[in-house]
Scaffold this motif. Structure first.
Motif, PDB file in Angstrom:
ATOM      1  N   LEU A   1       7.339  21.410  72.143  1.00  0.00           N
ATOM      2  CA  LEU A   1       9.034  21.127  71.960  1.00  0.00           C
ATOM      3  C   LEU A   1       9.607  22.434  71.962  1.00  0.00           C
ATOM      4  O   LEU A   1      10.673  22.418  72.597  1.00  0.00           O
TER       5      LEU A   1
ATOM      6  N   SER B   1      -0.659  17.102  66.388  1.00  0.00           N
ATOM      7  CA  SER B   1       1.004  16.912  66.014  1.00  0.00           C
ATOM      8  C   SER B   1       1.417  18.443  66.102  1.00  0.00           C
ATOM      9  O   SER B   1       2.559  18.623  66.338  1.00  0.00           O
TER      10      SER B   1
ATOM     11  N   LYS C   1       2.015  19.604  69.816  1.00  0.00           N
ATOM     12  CA  LYS C   1       3.287  18.831  70.210  1.00  0.00           C
ATOM     13  C   LYS C   1       4.426  19.540  69.906  1.00  0.00           C
ATOM     14  O   LYS C   1       5.701  19.766  70.501  1.00  0.00           O
ATOM     15  N   GLN C   2       4.702  20.214  68.594  1.00  0.00           N
ATOM     16  CA  GLN C   2       5.795  20.734  68.099  1.00  0.00           C
ATOM     17  C   GLN C   2       5.839  22.143  68.807  1.00  0.00           C
ATOM     18  O   GLN C   2       6.973  22.537  69.045  1.00  0.00           O
TER      19      GLN C   2
ATOM     20  N   MET D   1       7.828  25.334  61.638  1.00  0.00           N
ATOM     21  CA  MET D   1       6.640  24.764  62.158  1.00  0.00           C
ATOM     22  C   MET D   1       5.541  24.849  61.151  1.00  0.00           C
ATOM     23  O   MET D   1       4.292  24.507  61.189  1.00  0.00           O
TER      24      MET D   1
ATOM     25  N   ASN E   1       3.622  21.113  59.714  1.00  0.00           N
ATOM     26  CA  ASN E   1       2.357  20.925  60.601  1.00  0.00           C
ATOM     27  C   ASN E   1       1.374  21.702  60.709  1.00  0.00           C
ATOM     28  O   ASN E   1       0.125  21.322  60.602  1.00  0.00           O
TER      29      ASN E   1
END
Length: 446
Positions: free
Chosen positions: A23, A16, A19-20, A155, A158
């Motif tokens: 992105l 997770s 993925k951030q 961020m 996460n």
């Protein structure tokens, strides 16, 4: 001891977070964002060129600030070291303010994020100077920088879940990487605050005329120990550690350590005794064995004594409590010194005494309010022996040198008044018929 999170949970949290990050990178590669990234890089270049031009002038200006206190000079040096980042931050915020007036906020979002990160990095760099220990300061600074960047880039949630998944259970206590980092951050911040409070209180105490130097040191030490203890206890509570069990464990460990560190504990206790009974204090002039000097500082384990030749002796507190110590300035600063000399029997003792007293009075360090005295101590084989006694009030200035100055003054005064300082003389007479000659005759006749 068992893991609190399964490998699958750790992998999920890590995936997770990654993925951030992906992105964020993809968003930065959009054409509208690449223009802003280019603007940020241009601002970095301009800040670098301006810093190269301004830094030498700033250093020259700082060298001329001779009357400034140390904290201002240190602040000036910190500004010089981070001049590029300061200039970039100021220019970035200026660009953001101008662009938000003439276009949409999204057109300056990347520049605003870069300015926010630069501001946070600057603030952390300056605040971290409050941490005295260089290693702790470096660790705290980098940890705060990473957290600030993650927070400003959205961020942190996460990342926190990933760190929280890396956990261990010890009994009923759950220790995760996130909890440990939070506890270290809390302890570091509290210790830095305790250090600031202690320094401020110490400065206030030093300005108080109602407290003796010993009481000032004692109050400052007790306050420092109390604040540091509270900082550690609050940090341990932050990770959920039960302090009741810790107290029992630390008591058992303390007994074992006490036997192995008897000297250390003895010095610590002796230091408290010295502070309480006021036997010595900073500024006192003491003699301990062959060491003569003045006390520069009272430590928890030792006393710093500086001698006239610039040497600094770290004397254990136990030695000051158990051994005989001469404190030349315990109750007052007056110290009496003796100088012994002798003159010829041809010189009038009354005249010699007056001349010696007047000679001592010519030395600047000899106190005039406590008039020197000169007494006959003995009628010797070849001279009349005297003792000249005088007083000084600055023993920290040395004893041997003032004795030497008084002896030189005596020499000049005696030479001016024809007073002689005799030395032992022996007279040998050879008789005409000696027992040695009679013995030689006897041996020859035999």
């Amino acid at each position: 001891m068992q893991q609190d999170a399964t490998p699958e949970q750790i992998i999920t949290a890590a995936d997770s977070f990654w993925k951030q990050v992906e992105l964020f990178i993809n968003v930065m590669l959009l054409p509208s964002r690449l223009n802003q990234v280019g603007a940020v890089l241009l601002l970095v270049l301009v800040a670098h060129l301006l810093a190269r031009a301004l830094s030498p002038r700033l250093r020259v200006w700082l060298r001329t600030r001779t009357g400034w206190p140390k904290w201002r000079l240190r602040l000036g040096l910190m500004i010089d070291h981070r001049l590029r980042l300061i200039l970039f931050t100021l220019m970035a915020w200026a660009v953001v303010l101008v662009m938000r007036q003439i276009t949409w906020p999204s057109r300056s979002q990347v520049i605003a994020e870069a300015a926010s990160i630069a501001t946070a990095v600057l603030a952390i760099a300056f605040l971290s100077r409050l941490i005295a220990n260089s290693l702790m300061r470096r660790i705290a600074k980098w940890a705060a920088w990473i957290w600030a960047v993650l927070y400003l880039l959205d961020m942190s949630d996460n990342a926190a879940r990933l760190l929280d998944s890396l956990a261990l259970s010890i009994g009923q206590v759950r220790l995760s990487m996130l909890t440990v980092i939070q506890a270290l951050a809390v302890i570091t911040a509290l210790i830095a605050g305790a250090r600031l409070i202690t320094a401020a209180v110490t400065r206030k105490l030093s300005e108080s005329a109602d407290l003796s130097p010993t009481m000032r040191v004692l109050v400052a030490k007790l306050l420092q120990i109390t604040l540091f203890t509270l900082a550690v206890m609050i940090g341990l509570r932050a990770i959920g550690l039960d302090l009741t069990g810790l107290a029992v464990f630390s008591g058992a460990v303390g007994v074992g350590i006490g036997f192995g560190l008897q000297k250390v504990v003895s010095n610590l206790v002796s230091g408290v005794i010295i502070l309480l009974d006021k036997s010595v204090k900073p500024g006192d002039v003491i003699s301990l064995g062959d060491t003569f000097g003045w006390i520069d500082a009272l430590g928890a384990r030792y006393v710093s004594v500086v001698t006239r030749d610039g040497k600094e002796y770290l004397i254990p507190n136990e030695d000051l409590v158990t051994n005989q110590v001469v404190n030349w300035s315990h109750t007052n600063d007056f110290v009496r010194l003796d100088v012994n000399f002798g003159t010829s029997y041809r010189d009038d003792p009354h005249k010699v005494s007056k001349i010696a007293i007047n000679a001592a009075m010519t030395v600047k360090r000899v106190l005039a309010q406590r008039t020197p005295v000169c007494w006959i101590t003995e009628f010797g084989d070849s001279s009349i022996k005297y003792v000249l006694r005088f007083w000084i009030s600055d023993a920290q200035g040395g004893l041997t040198n003032v004795r030497g100055q008084v002896l030189l003054a005596l020499w000049d005064a005696f030479k001016e008044n024809d007073i002689s300082v005799p030395y032992p003389q022996r007279e040998v007479r050879i008789l005409a018929d000696t027992p040695a000659q009679d013995a030689a005759k006897f041996i020859g006749g035999d």
